[in-house]
Design a protein around this motif. Sequence first.
Motif, mmCIF file in Angstrom:
data_model
loop_
_atom_site.group_PDB
_atom_site.id
_atom_site.type_symbol
_atom_site.label_atom_id
_atom_site.label_comp_id
_atom_site.label_asym_id
_atom_site.label_seq_id
_atom_site.Cartn_x
_atom_site.Cartn_y
_atom_site.Cartn_z
ATOM 1 N N LEU A 87 0.825 -1.213 0.000
ATOM 2 C CA LEU A 87 0.000 0.000 0.000
ATOM 3 C C LEU A 87 0.856 1.257 0.000
ATOM 4 C CD1 LEU A 87 -2.749 -1.073 2.573
ATOM 5 C CD2 LEU A 87 -3.011 -0.818 0.104
ATOM 6 N N LEU A 88 1.910 1.246 0.791
ATOM 7 C CA LEU A 88 2.795 2.414 0.838
ATOM 8 C C LEU A 88 3.510 2.634 -0.490
ATOM 9 C CD1 LEU A 88 4.298 2.008 4.402
ATOM 10 C CD2 LEU A 88 2.731 3.770 3.609
ATOM 11 N N MET A 89 3.936 1.548 -1.117
ATOM 12 C CA MET A 89 4.604 1.684 -2.419
ATOM 13 C C MET A 89 3.643 2.249 -3.463
ATOM 14 S SD MET A 89 6.954 -1.755 -2.452
ATOM 15 C CE MET A 89 7.526 -1.503 -4.118
ATOM 16 N N ARG A 90 2.387 1.783 -3.413
ATOM 17 C CA ARG A 90 1.394 2.291 -4.349
ATOM 18 C C ARG A 90 1.153 3.777 -4.125
ATOM 19 N NH1 ARG A 90 -4.030 -0.596 -3.840
ATOM 20 N NH2 ARG A 90 -2.574 -2.290 -3.551
ATOM 21 N N GLU A 91 1.110 4.209 -2.862
ATOM 22 C CA GLU A 91 0.900 5.615 -2.539
ATOM 23 C C GLU A 91 2.090 6.471 -2.997
ATOM 24 O OE1 GLU A 91 -0.862 9.076 -1.034
ATOM 25 O OE2 GLU A 91 -1.698 7.118 -1.512
ATOM 26 N N ILE A 92 3.300 5.963 -2.810
ATOM 27 C CA ILE A 92 4.497 6.687 -3.264
ATOM 28 C C ILE A 92 4.475 6.851 -4.778
ATOM 29 C CG2 ILE A 92 7.005 6.502 -3.525
ATOM 30 C CD1 ILE A 92 7.040 5.251 -0.706
ATOM 31 N N LYS A 93 4.120 5.789 -5.485
ATOM 32 C CA LYS A 93 4.046 5.877 -6.953
ATOM 33 C C LYS A 93 2.973 6.873 -7.386
ATOM 34 C CE LYS A 93 5.677 1.220 -7.928
ATOM 35 N NZ LYS A 93 5.314 -0.114 -8.449
ATOM 36 N N ARG A 94 1.831 6.870 -6.705
ATOM 37 C CA ARG A 94 0.761 7.805 -7.043
ATOM 38 C C ARG A 94 1.218 9.242 -6.850
ATOM 39 N NH1 ARG A 94 -2.559 11.134 -4.899
ATOM 40 N NH2 ARG A 94 -1.898 10.668 -2.787
ATOM 41 N N GLN A 95 1.888 9.509 -5.734
ATOM 42 C CA GLN A 95 2.368 10.867 -5.484
ATOM 43 C C GLN A 95 3.428 11.269 -6.496
ATOM 44 O OE1 GLN A 95 3.625 10.932 -1.420
ATOM 45 N NE2 GLN A 95 1.533 10.994 -0.610
ATOM 46 N N ARG A 96 4.302 10.346 -6.839
ATOM 47 C CA ARG A 96 5.343 10.641 -7.823
ATOM 48 C C ARG A 96 4.720 10.959 -9.185
ATOM 49 N NH1 ARG A 96 8.381 5.661 -9.405
ATOM 50 N NH2 ARG A 96 6.506 5.506 -10.656
ATOM 51 N N ASP A 97 3.754 10.135 -9.595
ATOM 52 C CA ASP A 97 3.109 10.366 -10.890
ATOM 53 C C ASP A 97 2.286 11.652 -10.890
ATOM 54 O OD1 ASP A 97 4.236 8.014 -11.744
ATOM 55 O OD2 ASP A 97 2.406 6.812 -11.508
ATOM 56 N N GLU A 98 1.682 11.952 -9.749
ATOM 57 C CA GLU A 98 0.886 13.182 -9.648
ATOM 58 C C GLU A 98 1.763 14.417 -9.757
ATOM 59 O OE1 GLU A 98 -1.192 15.087 -5.911
ATOM 60 O OE2 GLU A 98 -2.336 13.371 -6.637
ATOM 61 N N SER A 99 2.931 14.364 -9.108
ATOM 62 C CA SER A 99 3.817 15.534 -9.179
ATOM 63 C C SER A 99 4.467 15.667 -10.554
ATOM 64 C CB SER A 99 4.887 15.464 -8.096
ATOM 65 O OG SER A 99 5.724 14.353 -8.326
ATOM 66 N N ALA A 100 4.616 14.565 -11.270
ATOM 67 C CA ALA A 100 5.208 14.620 -12.617
ATOM 68 C C ALA A 100 4.169 14.926 -13.689
ATOM 69 C CB ALA A 100 5.902 13.305 -12.924
ATOM 70 N N SER A 101 2.905 14.920 -13.320
ATOM 71 C CA SER A 101 1.832 15.137 -14.296
ATOM 72 C C SER A 101 1.777 16.601 -14.708
ATOM 73 C CB SER A 101 0.496 14.702 -13.697
ATOM 74 O OG SER A 101 -0.537 15.041 -14.568
ATOM 75 N N ARG A 102 1.430 16.826 -15.943
ATOM 76 C CA ARG A 102 1.292 18.201 -16.427
ATOM 77 C C ARG A 102 -0.117 18.729 -16.147
ATOM 78 N NH1 ARG A 102 0.542 18.036 -22.901
ATOM 79 N NH2 ARG A 102 -0.909 16.296 -22.939
ATOM 80 N N PHE A 103 -1.019 17.903 -15.638
ATOM 81 C CA PHE A 103 -2.400 18.301 -15.348
ATOM 82 C C PHE A 103 -2.610 18.560 -13.861
ATOM 83 C CE2 PHE A 103 -2.659 15.494 -19.065
ATOM 84 C CZ PHE A 103 -3.159 16.401 -19.973
ATOM 85 N N ARG A 104 -1.651 19.127 -13.199
ATOM 86 C CA ARG A 104 -1.751 19.394 -11.754
ATOM 87 C C ARG A 104 -2.819 20.342 -11.490
ATOM 88 N NH1 ARG A 104 4.236 20.383 -9.681
ATOM 89 N NH2 ARG A 104 5.085 19.767 -11.635
#
Length: 112
Positions: free
Chosen positions: A95-112
């Motif tokens: 669960l923690l790894m999934r949350e880290i990946k989600r945050q990483r992808d969210e910060s790298a997204s151009r649709f912030r």
Amino acid sequence: ERARKELRQQQTQQSQQSAATTVPTVAANASSATATDSALMPPPPLPSIVPSAAAEGRALDGDQEEVFRLQLASVRREEAALLEEKSRLELERGLLMREIKRQRDESASRFR
């Protein structure tokens, strides 16, 4: 009989320690790696009981067999508890790894 009393005393101490010891949740201690490390440490070895009858080649008496059965049951209970804790920690890790990946992808997204 003395060994049986010692074993029962150890079992009660272990059960009291396991009831008193709780592994903190990751939300409360996200940076604490020592809590999970100490939970995964192997338990101290059980005291070795060398039966004098077995050393002399005779069969074990009933008391010694009962002590061994109690030790085996204690080890099996402890193993089951550790396996349960391991599966819980693996689930939490996923669960923690999934949350880290989600945050990483969210910060790298151009649709912030």
